[in-house]
Design a protein around this motif. Structure first.
Motif, PDB file in Angstrom:
ATOM      1  N   GLY A 128       0.797  -1.223   0.000  1.00  0.00           N
ATOM      2  CA  GLY A 128       0.000   0.000   0.000  1.00  0.00           C
ATOM      3  C   GLY A 128       0.830   1.273   0.000  1.00  0.00           C
ATOM      4  N   LYS A 129       2.096   1.172  -0.460  1.00  0.00           N
ATOM      5  CA  LYS A 129       2.962   2.366  -0.517  1.00  0.00           C
ATOM      6  C   LYS A 129       2.325   3.456  -1.366  1.00  0.00           C
ATOM      7  N   GLY A 130       1.816   3.027  -2.545  1.00  0.00           N
ATOM      8  CA  GLY A 130       1.229   3.981  -3.483  1.00  0.00           C
ATOM      9  C   GLY A 130       0.013   4.665  -2.867  1.00  0.00           C
ATOM     10  N   VAL A 137       8.348  12.877  -8.185  1.00  0.00           N
ATOM     11  CA  VAL A 137       7.651  12.200  -9.293  1.00  0.00           C
ATOM     12  C   VAL A 137       8.694  11.411 -10.080  1.00  0.00           C
ATOM     13  N   SER A 138       8.488  10.096 -10.168  1.00  0.00           N
ATOM     14  CA  SER A 138       9.460   9.217 -10.819  1.00  0.00           C
ATOM     15  C   SER A 138       9.262   9.167 -12.328  1.00  0.00           C
ATOM     16  N   ALA A 139      10.311   8.741 -13.007  1.00  0.00           N
ATOM     17  CA  ALA A 139      10.185   8.420 -14.433  1.00  0.00           C
ATOM     18  C   ALA A 139       9.995   6.909 -14.524  1.00  0.00           C
ATOM     19  N   PRO A 141       0.977   4.265 -18.890  1.00  0.00           N
ATOM     20  CA  PRO A 141       0.059   4.798 -17.877  1.00  0.00           C
ATOM     21  C   PRO A 141      -1.142   3.878 -17.676  1.00  0.00           C
ATOM     22  N   ARG A 142      -1.597   3.785 -16.407  1.00  0.00           N
ATOM     23  CA  ARG A 142      -2.850   3.066 -16.141  1.00  0.00           C
ATOM     24  C   ARG A 142      -3.981   4.090 -16.248  1.00  0.00           C
ATOM     25  N   PRO A 143      -5.219   3.602 -16.387  1.00  0.00           N
ATOM     26  CA  PRO A 143      -6.330   4.559 -16.486  1.00  0.00           C
ATOM     27  C   PRO A 143      -6.312   5.504 -15.275  1.00  0.00           C
ATOM     28  N   SER A 188       1.540  11.478 -11.687  1.00  0.00           N
ATOM     29  CA  SER A 188       1.719  10.108 -11.199  1.00  0.00           C
ATOM     30  C   SER A 188       3.159   9.698 -11.504  1.00  0.00           C
ATOM     31  N   TYR A 189       3.556   9.901 -12.718  1.00  0.00           N
ATOM     32  CA  TYR A 189       4.894   9.554 -13.223  1.00  0.00           C
ATOM     33  C   TYR A 189       5.219  10.453 -14.400  1.00  0.00           C
ATOM     34  N   TYR A 190       6.494  10.434 -14.804  1.00  0.00           N
ATOM     35  CA  TYR A 190       6.854  10.888 -16.142  1.00  0.00           C
ATOM     36  C   TYR A 190       6.951   9.610 -16.954  1.00  0.00           C
ATOM     37  N   LEU A 229      18.757   9.965  -9.564  1.00  0.00           N
ATOM     38  CA  LEU A 229      19.389   9.766  -8.257  1.00  0.00           C
ATOM     39  C   LEU A 229      19.538   8.270  -7.988  1.00  0.00           C
ATOM     40  N   GLU A 230      18.549   7.524  -8.432  1.00  0.00           N
ATOM     41  CA  GLU A 230      18.578   6.059  -8.359  1.00  0.00           C
ATOM     42  C   GLU A 230      17.617   5.561  -9.401  1.00  0.00           C
ATOM     43  N   TRP A 231      17.802   4.328  -9.817  1.00  0.00           N
ATOM     44  CA  TRP A 231      16.801   3.691 -10.679  1.00  0.00           C
ATOM     45  C   TRP A 231      16.878   2.199 -10.493  1.00  0.00           C
ATOM     46  N   ALA A 232      15.799   1.505 -10.857  1.00  0.00           N
ATOM     47  CA  ALA A 232      15.776   0.049 -10.719  1.00  0.00           C
ATOM     48  C   ALA A 232      14.777  -0.535 -11.699  1.00  0.00           C
ATOM     49  N   THR A 233      15.022  -1.805 -12.040  1.00  0.00           N
ATOM     50  CA  THR A 233      14.022  -2.551 -12.800  1.00  0.00           C
ATOM     51  C   THR A 233      13.162  -3.247 -11.754  1.00  0.00           C
ATOM     52  N   ARG A 276      11.381  -0.169 -15.930  1.00  0.00           N
ATOM     53  CA  ARG A 276      12.362   0.605 -15.160  1.00  0.00           C
ATOM     54  C   ARG A 276      11.694   1.828 -14.542  1.00  0.00           C
ATOM     55  N   TYR A 277      12.133   2.146 -13.343  1.00  0.00           N
ATOM     56  CA  TYR A 277      11.615   3.284 -12.590  1.00  0.00           C
ATOM     57  C   TYR A 277      12.809   4.039 -12.028  1.00  0.00           C
ATOM     58  N   GLY A 278      12.766   5.370 -12.034  1.00  0.00           N
ATOM     59  CA  GLY A 278      13.887   6.125 -11.469  1.00  0.00           C
ATOM     60  C   GLY A 278      13.458   7.465 -10.911  1.00  0.00           C
ATOM     61  N   THR A 279      14.255   7.959  -9.956  1.00  0.00           N
ATOM     62  CA  THR A 279      13.978   9.246  -9.308  1.00  0.00           C
ATOM     63  C   THR A 279      14.803  10.348  -9.955  1.00  0.00           C
ATOM     64  N   PRO A 280      14.170  11.348 -10.583  1.00  0.00           N
ATOM     65  CA  PRO A 280      14.927  12.470 -11.128  1.00  0.00           C
ATOM     66  C   PRO A 280      15.703  13.173 -10.007  1.00  0.00           C
ATOM     67  N   LEU A 314      10.202  10.152  -1.150  1.00  0.00           N
ATOM     68  CA  LEU A 314      10.301   9.270  -2.312  1.00  0.00           C
ATOM     69  C   LEU A 314       9.537   7.996  -2.000  1.00  0.00           C
ATOM     70  N   GLU A 315       8.647   7.609  -2.901  1.00  0.00           N
ATOM     71  CA  GLU A 315       7.968   6.317  -2.726  1.00  0.00           C
ATOM     72  C   GLU A 315       8.548   5.402  -3.791  1.00  0.00           C
ATOM     73  N   ILE A 316       9.461   4.532  -3.394  1.00  0.00           N
ATOM     74  CA  ILE A 316      10.198   3.724  -4.364  1.00  0.00           C
ATOM     75  C   ILE A 316      10.346   2.283  -3.858  1.00  0.00           C
ATOM     76  N   ASP A 317      10.926   1.423  -4.683  1.00  0.00           N
ATOM     77  CA  ASP A 317      11.067   0.032  -4.254  1.00  0.00           C
ATOM     78  C   ASP A 317      12.327  -0.131  -3.388  1.00  0.00           C
ATOM     79  N   GLN A 370      15.160  -1.876  -3.714  1.00  0.00           N
ATOM     80  CA  GLN A 370      16.476  -1.695  -4.357  1.00  0.00           C
ATOM     81  C   GLN A 370      16.782  -0.204  -4.453  1.00  0.00           C
ATOM     82  N   GLY A 371      15.757   0.579  -4.801  1.00  0.00           N
ATOM     83  CA  GLY A 371      15.919   2.024  -4.918  1.00  0.00           C
ATOM     84  C   GLY A 371      16.294   2.642  -3.577  1.00  0.00           C
ATOM     85  N   ALA A 372      15.647   2.146  -2.498  1.00  0.00           N
ATOM     86  CA  ALA A 372      15.943   2.673  -1.154  1.00  0.00           C
ATOM     87  C   ALA A 372      17.418   2.432  -0.815  1.00  0.00           C
TER      88      ALA A 372
HETATM   89  P1  5GP Z   1       3.635   0.759 -10.058  1.00  0.00           P
HETATM   90  O1  5GP Z   1       3.967   0.245 -11.423  1.00  0.00           O
HETATM   91  O2  5GP Z   1       2.626  -0.122  -9.358  1.00  0.00           O
HETATM   92  O3  5GP Z   1       3.235   2.221 -10.061  1.00  0.00           O
HETATM   93  O4  5GP Z   1       4.976   0.712  -9.180  1.00  0.00           O
HETATM   94  C1  5GP Z   1       5.688  -0.470  -9.076  1.00  0.00           C
HETATM   95  C2  5GP Z   1       6.819  -0.301  -8.081  1.00  0.00           C
HETATM   96  O5  5GP Z   1       7.780   0.649  -8.547  1.00  0.00           O
HETATM   97  C3  5GP Z   1       6.399   0.179  -6.698  1.00  0.00           C
HETATM   98  O6  5GP Z   1       6.994  -0.719  -5.760  1.00  0.00           O
HETATM   99  C4  5GP Z   1       7.042   1.537  -6.580  1.00  0.00           C
HETATM  100  O7  5GP Z   1       7.427   1.796  -5.242  1.00  0.00           O
HETATM  101  C5  5GP Z   1       8.253   1.402  -7.462  1.00  0.00           C
HETATM  102  N1  5GP Z   1       8.767   2.692  -7.903  1.00  0.00           N
HETATM  103  C6  5GP Z   1       8.058   3.766  -8.313  1.00  0.00           C
HETATM  104  N2  5GP Z   1       8.878   4.775  -8.641  1.00  0.00           N
HETATM  105  C7  5GP Z   1      10.138   4.349  -8.422  1.00  0.00           C
HETATM  106  C8  5GP Z   1      11.439   4.947  -8.573  1.00  0.00           C
HETATM  107  O8  5GP Z   1      11.602   6.098  -8.951  1.00  0.00           O
HETATM  108  N3  5GP Z   1      12.513   4.172  -8.258  1.00  0.00           N
HETATM  109  C9  5GP Z   1      12.383   2.909  -7.818  1.00  0.00           C
HETATM  110  N4  5GP Z   1      13.499   2.252  -7.517  1.00  0.00           N
HETATM  111  N5  5GP Z   1      11.188   2.305  -7.668  1.00  0.00           N
HETATM  112  C10 5GP Z   1      10.076   3.011  -7.968  1.00  0.00           C
END
Ligand code: 5GP
Length: 306
Positions: free
Chosen positions: A133-135, A152-154, A159-161, A168-170, A187-191, A197-201, A217-220, A222-224
């Motif tokens: 429930g992070k999101g 806001v992550s990339a 996009p979901r509906p 929500s994202y870039y 700053l970080e990114w992860a698959t 892939r998700y990353g923090t600008p 930052l709400e991230i996974d 590995q990102g933390a």
């Molecule tokens: P969703 O696709 O459901 O929006 O997110 C999937 C996962 O990606 C979630 O666990 C979320 O925390 C993680 N996430 C979102 N943005 C980032 C980011 O910028 N970096 C990392 N490492 N994980 C992210």
């Protein structure tokens, strides 16, 4: 050369020389770490991070008392009192600390760093296993706590509906994500979940911190971990489900993933839950509003929340 027989207790001369050289080098390396902390060139939190990751490495072999006294303004008397308060015996090395002692020492040092001008609670990372429930918690904070800046992550996923670009994202394609990685813009990114892939600008986070604002930052997980490496003063918060059954119920109930995907995410969640000890704080997500409030409270200046 000695002509005593060579035994384990009496190694050949050449081994003794090598061992003593290695010991001198190790002592020198430890002295280097202490000098960097003493000159405020390295955060003590970074020393702890490395010591906990590699208990037998240079940082891990530092005695707690040596570590503490290398911190400016902590002398021998203060160090002894701190160790007594944290219930750590004087002979302990950083890498030899137990789970609770590690946590207590990190919490103490984080307080110290925050009180002495570190970024402290200004960069707070909210992570936790999949479907915890992070999101939802982050969304609640966005709605009810406009004073909190949410990064806001990339992402390369579609996009979901209902999701809004730039909010929500870039949403970017693979080529653009590659470009951002190569240009050092993240700053970080992860698959995540072996899929997208998700990353923090980096820039918005650095700008906010420089301006004295707090960022969440709400991230996974590995990102933390990457954030901890890049910014050792960041505060890491782990969101926990009330129970494992509840986590399964939420993941299945969400209905956004196929059965195979659900299974894959549950496997990931099991591994992820084991990372809880690496985090500074734990918040149990019984109720979204309450969990959000706890996270927001952690972002306030420490003095105000005691
Ligand atoms: P969703 O696709 O459901 O929006 O997110 C999937 C996962 O990606 C979630 O666990 C979320 O925390 C993680 N996430 C979102 N943005 C980032 C980011 O910028 N970096 C990392 N490492 N994980 C992210």
């Amino acid at each position: 050369m000695s002509d005593r027989p060579v035994t384990a207790a009496n190694p050949p001369e050449v081994d003794r020389v090598a061992a003593s050289r290695a010991a001198v080098a190790a002592r020198r390396a430890r002295a280097g770490v202490k000098a960097e902390v003493a000159a405020s060139r390295r955060s003590p939190l970074d020393v702890l991070r490395v010591a906990y990751e590699e208990p037998e490495g240079v940082e891990g072999r530092l005695r707690v008392t040596e570590f503490l006294t290398s911190i400016p303004a902590i002398g021998a008397t203060k160090s002894a009192r701190i160790m007594q308060d944290l219930e750590i015996s004087t002979s302990k090395r950083l890498g030899g600390l137990g789970r609770l002692q590690r946590r207590r020492l990190r919490e103490f040092i984080a307080e110290w760093v925050a009180a002495h001008g570190g970024t402290g609670d200004r960069l707070v990372v909210l992570a936790g296993p999949t479907a915890v429930g992070k999101g939802t918690v982050a969304g609640y904070i966005r709605q009810h706590h406009p004073e909190v800046r949410l990064s806001v992550s990339a992402t390369t996923r579609a996009p979901r509906p209902g999701e809004v670009e730039g909010e929500s994202y870039y949403f970017v394609d693979d080529a653009e994500f590659d470009r951002m990685v190569e240009a050092g813009e993240l700053l970080e990114w992860a698959t995540v979940h072996n899929a997208y892939r998700y990353g923090t600008p980096r820039k918005p986070v650095e700008q906010a911190i420089a301006a004295g604002q707090s960022v969440l930052l709400e991230i996974d997980i590995q990102g933390a971990r990457s954030v901890r490496r890049a910014m050792p003063d960041a505060t890491l918060v782990f969101l926990l489900p009330p129970s494992w059954d509840e986590l399964v119920r939420r993941l299945v109930g969400r209905g956004t993933e196929t059965a195979a995907e659900q299974q894959r995410r549950l496997e990931t969640a099991k591994v992820e839950l084991a990372a809880v000890d690496e985090f500074d704080h734990q918040v149990v997500n019984h109720d979204v509003g309450e969990a959000a409030q706890k996270v927001v409270d952690l972002m306030r200046p420490r003095k105000g929340r005691r």
